[in-house]
Design a protein around this motif. Structure first.
Motif, PDB file in Angstrom:
ATOM      1  N   GLY A 286       0.721  -1.341  -0.082  1.00 36.96           N
ATOM      2  CA  GLY A 286       0.086  -0.047   0.037  1.00 36.96           C
ATOM      3  C   GLY A 286       0.744   1.233  -0.031  1.00 36.96           C
ATOM      4  O   GLY A 286       0.429   2.421   0.107  1.00 36.96           O
ATOM      5  N   LEU A 287       2.129   1.218  -0.403  1.00 37.70           N
ATOM      6  CA  LEU A 287       3.036   2.378  -0.480  1.00 37.70           C
ATOM      7  C   LEU A 287       3.239   2.668  -1.808  1.00 37.70           C
ATOM      8  O   LEU A 287       3.721   1.954  -2.698  1.00 37.70           O
ATOM      9  CB  LEU A 287       4.253   2.083   0.283  1.00 37.70           C
ATOM     10  CG  LEU A 287       4.239   1.744   1.730  1.00 37.70           C
ATOM     11  CD1 LEU A 287       5.737   1.210   2.151  1.00 37.70           C
ATOM     12  CD2 LEU A 287       3.795   2.927   2.447  1.00 37.70           C
ATOM     13  N   PRO A 288       2.500   3.945  -2.305  1.00 42.40           N
ATOM     14  CA  PRO A 288       2.646   4.353  -3.671  1.00 42.40           C
ATOM     15  C   PRO A 288       4.271   4.499  -4.287  1.00 42.40           C
ATOM     16  O   PRO A 288       4.950   5.128  -3.425  1.00 42.40           O
ATOM     17  CB  PRO A 288       2.074   5.440  -3.731  1.00 42.40           C
ATOM     18  CG  PRO A 288       1.130   5.658  -2.572  1.00 42.40           C
ATOM     19  CD  PRO A 288       1.904   4.691  -1.344  1.00 42.40           C
ATOM     20  N   PHE A 289       4.564   3.548  -5.218  1.00 41.84           N
ATOM     21  CA  PHE A 289       5.988   3.709  -5.554  1.00 41.84           C
ATOM     22  C   PHE A 289       6.096   3.196  -6.914  1.00 41.84           C
ATOM     23  O   PHE A 289       5.473   2.214  -7.306  1.00 41.84           O
ATOM     24  CB  PHE A 289       6.476   2.860  -4.369  1.00 41.84           C
ATOM     25  CG  PHE A 289       8.241   3.230  -4.981  1.00 41.84           C
ATOM     26  CD1 PHE A 289       9.016   4.163  -4.188  1.00 41.84           C
ATOM     27  CD2 PHE A 289       8.952   2.342  -5.772  1.00 41.84           C
ATOM     28  CE1 PHE A 289      10.320   4.169  -4.363  1.00 41.84           C
ATOM     29  CE2 PHE A 289      10.404   2.318  -5.658  1.00 41.84           C
ATOM     30  CZ  PHE A 289      11.050   3.460  -5.140  1.00 41.84           C
ATOM     31  N   THR A 290       6.770   3.892  -7.824  1.00 45.67           N
ATOM     32  CA  THR A 290       6.896   3.389  -9.187  1.00 45.67           C
ATOM     33  C   THR A 290       8.642   3.160  -9.585  1.00 45.67           C
ATOM     34  O   THR A 290       9.374   3.739  -8.699  1.00 45.67           O
ATOM     35  CB  THR A 290       6.569   4.262 -10.221  1.00 45.67           C
ATOM     36  OG1 THR A 290       7.286   5.502 -10.151  1.00 45.67           O
ATOM     37  CG2 THR A 290       4.786   4.900 -10.090  1.00 45.67           C
ATOM     38  N   ALA A 291       8.588   2.458 -10.479  1.00 45.40           N
ATOM     39  CA  ALA A 291      10.209   2.200 -11.027  1.00 45.40           C
ATOM     40  C   ALA A 291      10.753   3.529 -11.217  1.00 45.40           C
ATOM     41  O   ALA A 291      12.112   3.665 -10.763  1.00 45.40           O
ATOM     42  CB  ALA A 291      10.216   1.362 -12.078  1.00 45.40           C
ATOM     43  N   ASN A 292      10.176   4.230 -11.600  1.00 47.24           N
ATOM     44  CA  ASN A 292      10.763   5.976 -11.781  1.00 47.24           C
ATOM     45  C   ASN A 292      10.904   6.442 -10.932  1.00 47.24           C
ATOM     46  O   ASN A 292      11.992   7.184 -10.649  1.00 47.24           O
ATOM     47  CB  ASN A 292       9.909   6.662 -12.958  1.00 47.24           C
ATOM     48  CG  ASN A 292      10.579   7.775 -13.379  1.00 47.24           C
ATOM     49  OD1 ASN A 292      11.622   7.742 -14.046  1.00 47.24           O
ATOM     50  ND2 ASN A 292       9.969   9.113 -13.084  1.00 47.24           N
ATOM     51  N   ASP A 293      10.283   6.336  -9.620  1.00 46.95           N
ATOM     52  CA  ASP A 293      10.663   6.981  -8.463  1.00 46.95           C
ATOM     53  C   ASP A 293      11.910   6.481  -7.694  1.00 46.95           C
ATOM     54  O   ASP A 293      12.584   7.348  -7.291  1.00 46.95           O
ATOM     55  CB  ASP A 293       9.456   6.558  -7.120  1.00 46.95           C
ATOM     56  CG  ASP A 293       8.237   7.116  -7.552  1.00 46.95           C
ATOM     57  OD1 ASP A 293       8.045   8.207  -8.090  1.00 46.95           O
ATOM     58  OD2 ASP A 293       7.040   6.628  -7.118  1.00 46.95           O
ATOM     59  N   TYR A 294      12.149   5.300  -8.122  1.00 47.80           N
ATOM     60  CA  TYR A 294      13.672   4.887  -7.877  1.00 47.80           C
ATOM     61  C   TYR A 294      14.731   5.423  -8.316  1.00 47.80           C
ATOM     62  O   TYR A 294      15.508   6.044  -7.790  1.00 47.80           O
ATOM     63  CB  TYR A 294      13.687   3.250  -7.739  1.00 47.80           C
ATOM     64  CG  TYR A 294      15.174   2.929  -7.257  1.00 47.80           C
ATOM     65  CD1 TYR A 294      15.583   2.653  -5.917  1.00 47.80           C
ATOM     66  CD2 TYR A 294      16.043   2.602  -8.438  1.00 47.80           C
ATOM     67  CE1 TYR A 294      16.806   2.428  -5.449  1.00 47.80           C
ATOM     68  CE2 TYR A 294      17.462   2.347  -7.985  1.00 47.80           C
ATOM     69  CZ  TYR A 294      17.710   2.076  -6.701  1.00 47.80           C
ATOM     70  OH  TYR A 294      18.866   1.606  -6.268  1.00 47.80           O
ATOM     71  N   ILE A 295      14.490   5.569  -9.830  1.00 49.21           N
ATOM     72  CA  ILE A 295      15.609   6.039 -10.541  1.00 49.21           C
ATOM     73  C   ILE A 295      15.919   7.796 -10.318  1.00 49.21           C
ATOM     74  O   ILE A 295      16.909   8.013 -10.234  1.00 49.21           O
ATOM     75  CB  ILE A 295      15.329   5.859 -12.058  1.00 49.21           C
ATOM     76  CG1 ILE A 295      15.179   4.316 -12.272  1.00 49.21           C
ATOM     77  CG2 ILE A 295      16.197   6.653 -13.003  1.00 49.21           C
ATOM     78  CD1 ILE A 295      16.410   3.676 -12.094  1.00 49.21           C
ATOM     79  N   THR A 296      14.705   8.039 -10.143  1.00 48.55           N
ATOM     80  CA  THR A 296      14.897   9.947  -9.896  1.00 48.55           C
ATOM     81  C   THR A 296      14.883  10.358  -8.689  1.00 48.55           C
ATOM     82  O   THR A 296      15.254  11.456  -8.541  1.00 48.55           O
ATOM     83  CB  THR A 296      13.466  10.322 -10.576  1.00 48.55           C
ATOM     84  OG1 THR A 296      12.356   9.830  -9.858  1.00 48.55           O
ATOM     85  CG2 THR A 296      13.213   9.945 -12.196  1.00 48.55           C
ATOM     86  N   GLU A 297      14.548   9.377  -7.663  1.00 46.77           N
ATOM     87  CA  GLU A 297      14.536  10.118  -6.379  1.00 46.77           C
ATOM     88  C   GLU A 297      15.523   9.124  -5.217  1.00 46.77           C
ATOM     89  O   GLU A 297      16.340   9.710  -4.423  1.00 46.77           O
ATOM     90  CB  GLU A 297      13.138  10.360  -5.758  1.00 46.77           C
ATOM     91  CG  GLU A 297      13.250  10.823  -4.379  1.00 46.77           C
ATOM     92  CD  GLU A 297      11.880  11.216  -3.761  1.00 46.77           C
ATOM     93  OE1 GLU A 297      11.735  11.794  -2.856  1.00 46.77           O
ATOM     94  OE2 GLU A 297      10.906  10.940  -4.585  1.00 46.77           O
TER      95      GLU A 297
END
Length: 225
Positions: free
Chosen positions: A34-45
């Motif tokens: 239930g934690l909103p998270f995308t693959a792009n979140d990892y790459i960018t942040e």
């Protein structure tokens, strides 16, 4: 200035192209919690950050998760990632050529990840023989980038002063850690549109450039001393 004598490489995103796999598995696992998270979140942040710190930040934003669920999900995520790394992982372009060209320099891997993950990634990509057992994990040293202590630990274990080391890292947390440790730092900036190389670090865009930069640094220091 001291002539550089030792090379300290980050692993994920510097030697091996594991970050797309890690980002995908992390997003799938965190979403089940239930934690909103995308693959792009990892790459960018969050690229290069310790998983525990990512979890802490997401819970600050979206609410707490039961610790037992977190532990189970992390174990499952790491298992899935290990399976994918065994069959899908590749070295980054230019890595093998760079390591071959720089074979005269003592070198080690310095990573926030667990030693098992580092070792598995190197074995899957055929890079193990370049480093042997010279693998320094945040979990072994009990300190993680951006704290400089992990790089300082690696330098000490390799038998060099920090200023004798060149650190090669793709993440901002890694670059900042090596700079704080007093090392010469080369930033493999694969995402120039998303991040800037911190002051004091030397930017490169691919690993094919590394031997030329290292040779220039060594020659420059030799002339000035």
């Amino acid at each position: 200035m001291t002539t550089p004598r030792c090379l300290l490489f980050d692993c994920d995103g510097t030697l091996v192209d594991s970050e797309p796999l890690l980002a995908a598995e992390m997003a799938a696992s965190l979403n089940t919690l239930g934690l909103p998270f995308t693959a792009n979140d990892y790459i960018t942040e969050f690229r290069g950050a310790r998983f525990k710190n990512i979890i802490h930040e997401l819970q600050q934003r979206h609410g707490s998760i039961d610790p037992d669920r977190l532990q189970h999900t992390e174990s499952e995520m790491r298992s899935n990632l290990a399976q994918r790394m065994a069959t899908e992982l590749t070295p980054l372009p230019g890595v093998i050529e760079a390591l071959d060209s720089l074979s005269d320099y003592p070198r080690a891997v310095v990573s926030n990840g667990p030693e098992t993950k580092i070792r598995n990634g190197l074995e899957a990509t055929g890079l193990s023989h370049y480093f042997g057992d010279r693998l320094f994990s945040g979990y072994t040293a009990n300190c993680w980038k951006p704290d400089p202590c992990l790089f300082l630990y690696a330098a000490r274990m390799m038998g060099f002063d920090p200023e004798e080391c060149i650190a090669i890292d793709d993440s901002i947390v890694g670059v900042e850690a090596a700079l704080a440790a007093g090392m010469i730092v080369i930033h493999l900036n694969r995402y120039p549109d998303a991040e800037e190389t911190p002051d004091g670090a030397i930017p490169i865009s691919n690993m094919h450039q590394l031997p030329t930069i290292v040779t220039h640094l060594v020659r420059t220091e030799a002339v000035t001393t």
